[in-house]
Design a protein around this motif. Structure first.
Motif, PDB file in Angstrom:
ATOM      1  N   LEU A 125     -40.429 -74.480-107.757  1.00 34.66           N
ATOM      2  CA  LEU A 125     -41.093 -75.713-107.170  1.00 34.66           C
ATOM      3  C   LEU A 125     -42.299 -75.396-106.907  1.00 34.66           C
ATOM      4  O   LEU A 125     -43.189 -76.140-107.578  1.00 34.66           O
ATOM      5  CB  LEU A 125     -40.306 -76.667-106.148  1.00 34.66           C
ATOM      6  CG  LEU A 125     -38.764 -77.157-106.360  1.00 34.66           C
ATOM      7  CD1 LEU A 125     -38.504 -77.688-104.878  1.00 34.66           C
ATOM      8  CD2 LEU A 125     -38.982 -78.066-107.352  1.00 34.66           C
ATOM      9  N   PHE A 126     -42.804 -74.615-106.154  1.00 31.33           N
ATOM     10  CA  PHE A 126     -43.899 -74.306-105.582  1.00 31.33           C
ATOM     11  C   PHE A 126     -45.052 -73.957-107.127  1.00 31.33           C
ATOM     12  O   PHE A 126     -46.245 -74.066-107.110  1.00 31.33           O
ATOM     13  CB  PHE A 126     -44.129 -73.432-104.539  1.00 31.33           C
ATOM     14  CG  PHE A 126     -43.590 -73.870-103.395  1.00 31.33           C
ATOM     15  CD1 PHE A 126     -43.612 -75.107-103.009  1.00 31.33           C
ATOM     16  CD2 PHE A 126     -42.639 -73.212-102.717  1.00 31.33           C
ATOM     17  CE1 PHE A 126     -43.035 -75.842-101.840  1.00 31.33           C
ATOM     18  CE2 PHE A 126     -42.089 -73.645-101.450  1.00 31.33           C
ATOM     19  CZ  PHE A 126     -42.255 -74.928-101.034  1.00 31.33           C
ATOM     20  N   HIS A 127     -44.359 -73.044-107.817  1.00 28.91           N
ATOM     21  CA  HIS A 127     -45.086 -72.517-109.111  1.00 28.91           C
ATOM     22  C   HIS A 127     -45.301 -73.625-109.929  1.00 28.91           C
ATOM     23  O   HIS A 127     -46.680 -73.838-110.349  1.00 28.91           O
ATOM     24  CB  HIS A 127     -44.119 -71.423-109.869  1.00 28.91           C
ATOM     25  CG  HIS A 127     -44.845 -71.174-111.167  1.00 28.91           C
ATOM     26  ND1 HIS A 127     -46.081 -70.117-111.082  1.00 28.91           N
ATOM     27  CD2 HIS A 127     -44.453 -71.290-112.447  1.00 28.91           C
ATOM     28  CE1 HIS A 127     -46.105 -69.772-112.266  1.00 28.91           C
ATOM     29  NE2 HIS A 127     -45.346 -70.842-113.096  1.00 28.91           N
ATOM     30  N   VAL A 128     -44.471 -74.665-110.264  1.00 23.94           N
ATOM     31  CA  VAL A 128     -44.938 -75.711-111.013  1.00 23.94           C
ATOM     32  C   VAL A 128     -46.109 -76.477-110.245  1.00 23.94           C
ATOM     33  O   VAL A 128     -46.965 -77.067-111.074  1.00 23.94           O
ATOM     34  CB  VAL A 128     -43.823 -76.653-111.166  1.00 23.94           C
ATOM     35  CG1 VAL A 128     -44.155 -78.045-111.820  1.00 23.94           C
ATOM     36  CG2 VAL A 128     -42.512 -75.898-112.039  1.00 23.94           C
ATOM     37  N   ALA A 129     -45.895 -76.636-108.982  1.00 26.15           N
ATOM     38  CA  ALA A 129     -46.993 -77.731-108.360  1.00 26.15           C
ATOM     39  C   ALA A 129     -48.302 -76.710-108.395  1.00 26.15           C
ATOM     40  O   ALA A 129     -49.381 -77.335-108.428  1.00 26.15           O
ATOM     41  CB  ALA A 129     -46.478 -77.620-106.844  1.00 26.15           C
ATOM     42  N   TYR A 130     -48.347 -75.454-108.263  1.00 22.32           N
ATOM     43  CA  TYR A 130     -49.618 -74.481-108.013  1.00 22.32           C
ATOM     44  C   TYR A 130     -50.187 -74.617-109.360  1.00 22.32           C
ATOM     45  O   TYR A 130     -51.677 -74.603-109.400  1.00 22.32           O
ATOM     46  CB  TYR A 130     -49.308 -73.145-107.581  1.00 22.32           C
ATOM     47  CG  TYR A 130     -50.384 -72.309-107.423  1.00 22.32           C
ATOM     48  CD1 TYR A 130     -50.940 -72.313-106.161  1.00 22.32           C
ATOM     49  CD2 TYR A 130     -50.740 -71.247-108.435  1.00 22.32           C
ATOM     50  CE1 TYR A 130     -52.177 -71.476-105.812  1.00 22.32           C
ATOM     51  CE2 TYR A 130     -51.750 -70.384-108.034  1.00 22.32           C
ATOM     52  CZ  TYR A 130     -52.380 -70.553-106.710  1.00 22.32           C
ATOM     53  OH  TYR A 130     -53.722 -69.758-106.276  1.00 22.32           O
ATOM     54  N   ILE A 131     -49.525 -74.359-110.558  1.00 18.17           N
ATOM     55  CA  ILE A 131     -50.166 -74.221-111.697  1.00 18.17           C
ATOM     56  C   ILE A 131     -50.689 -75.797-112.195  1.00 18.17           C
ATOM     57  O   ILE A 131     -51.367 -75.871-113.232  1.00 18.17           O
ATOM     58  CB  ILE A 131     -49.366 -73.543-112.770  1.00 18.17           C
ATOM     59  CG1 ILE A 131     -48.098 -74.482-113.178  1.00 18.17           C
ATOM     60  CG2 ILE A 131     -48.874 -72.309-112.392  1.00 18.17           C
ATOM     61  CD1 ILE A 131     -47.230 -74.055-114.206  1.00 18.17           C
ATOM     62  N   ALA A 191     -45.105 -67.874-105.214  1.00 20.99           N
ATOM     63  CA  ALA A 191     -45.426 -68.665-106.275  1.00 20.99           C
ATOM     64  C   ALA A 191     -47.121 -68.443-106.478  1.00 20.99           C
ATOM     65  O   ALA A 191     -47.730 -68.138-107.670  1.00 20.99           O
ATOM     66  CB  ALA A 191     -45.255 -69.970-105.926  1.00 20.99           C
ATOM     67  N   ILE A 192     -47.797 -68.199-105.437  1.00 24.01           N
ATOM     68  CA  ILE A 192     -49.268 -68.102-105.353  1.00 24.01           C
ATOM     69  C   ILE A 192     -49.418 -66.574-105.726  1.00 24.01           C
ATOM     70  O   ILE A 192     -50.569 -66.298-106.460  1.00 24.01           O
ATOM     71  CB  ILE A 192     -49.625 -68.309-103.820  1.00 24.01           C
ATOM     72  CG1 ILE A 192     -49.589 -69.809-103.418  1.00 24.01           C
ATOM     73  CG2 ILE A 192     -51.292 -67.721-103.803  1.00 24.01           C
ATOM     74  CD1 ILE A 192     -50.008 -70.059-102.044  1.00 24.01           C
ATOM     75  N   PHE A 193     -48.878 -65.589-105.161  1.00 22.25           N
ATOM     76  CA  PHE A 193     -49.224 -64.203-105.656  1.00 22.25           C
ATOM     77  C   PHE A 193     -48.762 -64.092-106.932  1.00 22.25           C
ATOM     78  O   PHE A 193     -49.365 -63.280-107.610  1.00 22.25           O
ATOM     79  CB  PHE A 193     -48.216 -63.158-104.685  1.00 22.25           C
ATOM     80  CG  PHE A 193     -48.494 -61.827-104.650  1.00 22.25           C
ATOM     81  CD1 PHE A 193     -49.699 -61.292-104.371  1.00 22.25           C
ATOM     82  CD2 PHE A 193     -47.716 -60.797-105.450  1.00 22.25           C
ATOM     83  CE1 PHE A 193     -50.038 -59.854-104.589  1.00 22.25           C
ATOM     84  CE2 PHE A 193     -47.775 -59.577-105.638  1.00 22.25           C
ATOM     85  CZ  PHE A 193     -49.174 -59.024-105.211  1.00 22.25           C
ATOM     86  N   LEU A 194     -47.549 -64.396-107.369  1.00 19.90           N
ATOM     87  CA  LEU A 194     -46.932 -63.938-108.890  1.00 19.90           C
ATOM     88  C   LEU A 194     -47.601 -64.908-109.876  1.00 19.90           C
ATOM     89  O   LEU A 194     -47.354 -64.859-111.124  1.00 19.90           O
ATOM     90  CB  LEU A 194     -45.592 -63.843-108.973  1.00 19.90           C
ATOM     91  CG  LEU A 194     -44.807 -62.710-108.007  1.00 19.90           C
ATOM     92  CD1 LEU A 194     -43.533 -62.978-108.227  1.00 19.90           C
ATOM     93  CD2 LEU A 194     -45.346 -61.510-108.165  1.00 19.90           C
ATOM     94  N   SER A 195     -48.397 -66.054-109.469  1.00 17.26           N
ATOM     95  CA  SER A 195     -48.890 -67.102-110.616  1.00 17.26           C
ATOM     96  C   SER A 195     -49.544 -66.478-111.731  1.00 17.26           C
ATOM     97  O   SER A 195     -49.065 -66.743-113.046  1.00 17.26           O
ATOM     98  CB  SER A 195     -49.724 -68.243-109.888  1.00 17.26           C
ATOM     99  OG  SER A 195     -50.044 -69.087-110.940  1.00 17.26           O
TER     100      SER A 195
END
Length: 294
Positions: A173-179, A91-95
């Motif tokens: 889940l982590f992608h939504v939280a990260y962005i 999620a962090i790397f591909l954001s």
């Protein structure tokens, strides 16, 4: 004390859900309670004989039950931790890539679209010791191939299969939280010359703690009660080496005809899952309060 209009509206909106739960879940739950306290077989399902807590005692005294619990616990913890670690990293790397090219999300979600039983059957064909292409080419290129589905390797094979299928869920889940983290916070930290790793460790991860706790809880529960792909890939395994708690219940019910014991074991599984979910909810609330206080 009179209800406010908002409270009346909230209760009105909840009424259909409560009615659904009462109509469709209360009767099966009542039947399960009766069967778990009864001596019942397929021949006596309409007239069960109440025996109290004897079924629970028999289940708790069964070594196979505790072996299945140990398998499910190890499987649930390992898969949850690995999936969440990989999902968070992706999620962090591909954001930046996913934010610019939304269509890449559809590709990353593809493993979730396949039914777990079909995944199990697919890997059973791929990893079969005699007919599988992977063992064939490993033997051809390296001279040997491990038996992926034997008693020594089946557990780790199942872990890998589960992780490959459900890491996209954690990633989502982590992608939504990260962005959702405000960009102003990152910009302020960058203006203070904070390094990327410090921003991640001190700002981004603390703001994602609630999501991480929820993801770990959900994936642990799903891994703990795993059935589909394990049953399709190895079943109970050689000597019961891959017998999860769900497969133990299945064998007790359909193969052993011990309906009361199977329902009692399922009740224990339900209460264990409920306890984990309740603990995850408490942890989420605690983390949210700490974040707001900070």
């Amino acid at each position: 004390m009179r209800m406010t209009p908002q409270q009346r509206e909230g209760r009105l909106l909840l009424a259909p859900l409560v009615a659904f739960l009462l109509v469709f879940l209360s009767f099966p739950a009542l039947v399960d309670i009766v069967y778990s306290l009864s001596d019942v077989t397929f021949q006596t399902m309409r007239a069960p004989e109440i025996v109290g807590l004897r079924n629970f005692g028999a289940v708790l005294a069964d070594p196979e039950f505790w072996a299945a619990c140990w398998f499910s616990l190890r499987f649930g913890v390992l898969t949850a931790v690995i999936e969440c670690a990989l999902g968070l990293g992706l999620a962090i790397f591909l954001s930046p890539i996913v934010s610019r090219h939304g269509w890449t999300m559809a590709i990353l979600m593809l493993p979730m679209m396949v039914a777990p039983s079909m995944v199990g059957l697919m890997y059973r064909l791929v990893l079969h010791e005699f007919a599988g292409p992977l063992p064939y080419y490993m033997t051809l290129w390296f001279g040997t191939s491990p038996a992926f589905l034997d008693a020594n390797n089946a557990f780790w094979t199942l872990v890998v299969v589960e992780v490959l299928q459900w890491t996209p869920f954690a990633f989502l889940l982590f992608h939504v939280a990260y962005i959702s983290i405000p960009s102003e916070i990152r910009e302020a930290a960058a203006m203070d010359r904070a390094k990327v790793w410090k921003i991640l460790w001190r700002i981004e991860l603390p703001m994602m703690r609630a999501t991480i706790a929820i993801a770990l809880g959900i994936r642990f529960i799903d891994g703990f009660r795993v059935f589909d792909n394990v049953f399709a890939l190895t079943g109970a395994g050689a000597g019961g080496s891959t017998m999860s708690l769900s497969i133990y219940i299945y064998h007790s019910f359909f193969k052993g005809g011990q309906i009361g014991a199977a329902v009692a074991a399922s009740a224990l599984l339900f209460f264990a899952s409920l306890a984990v979910l309740y603990g995850a909810a408490i942890l989420k609330t605690h983390l949210e309060r700490r974040r707001i206080a900070a």
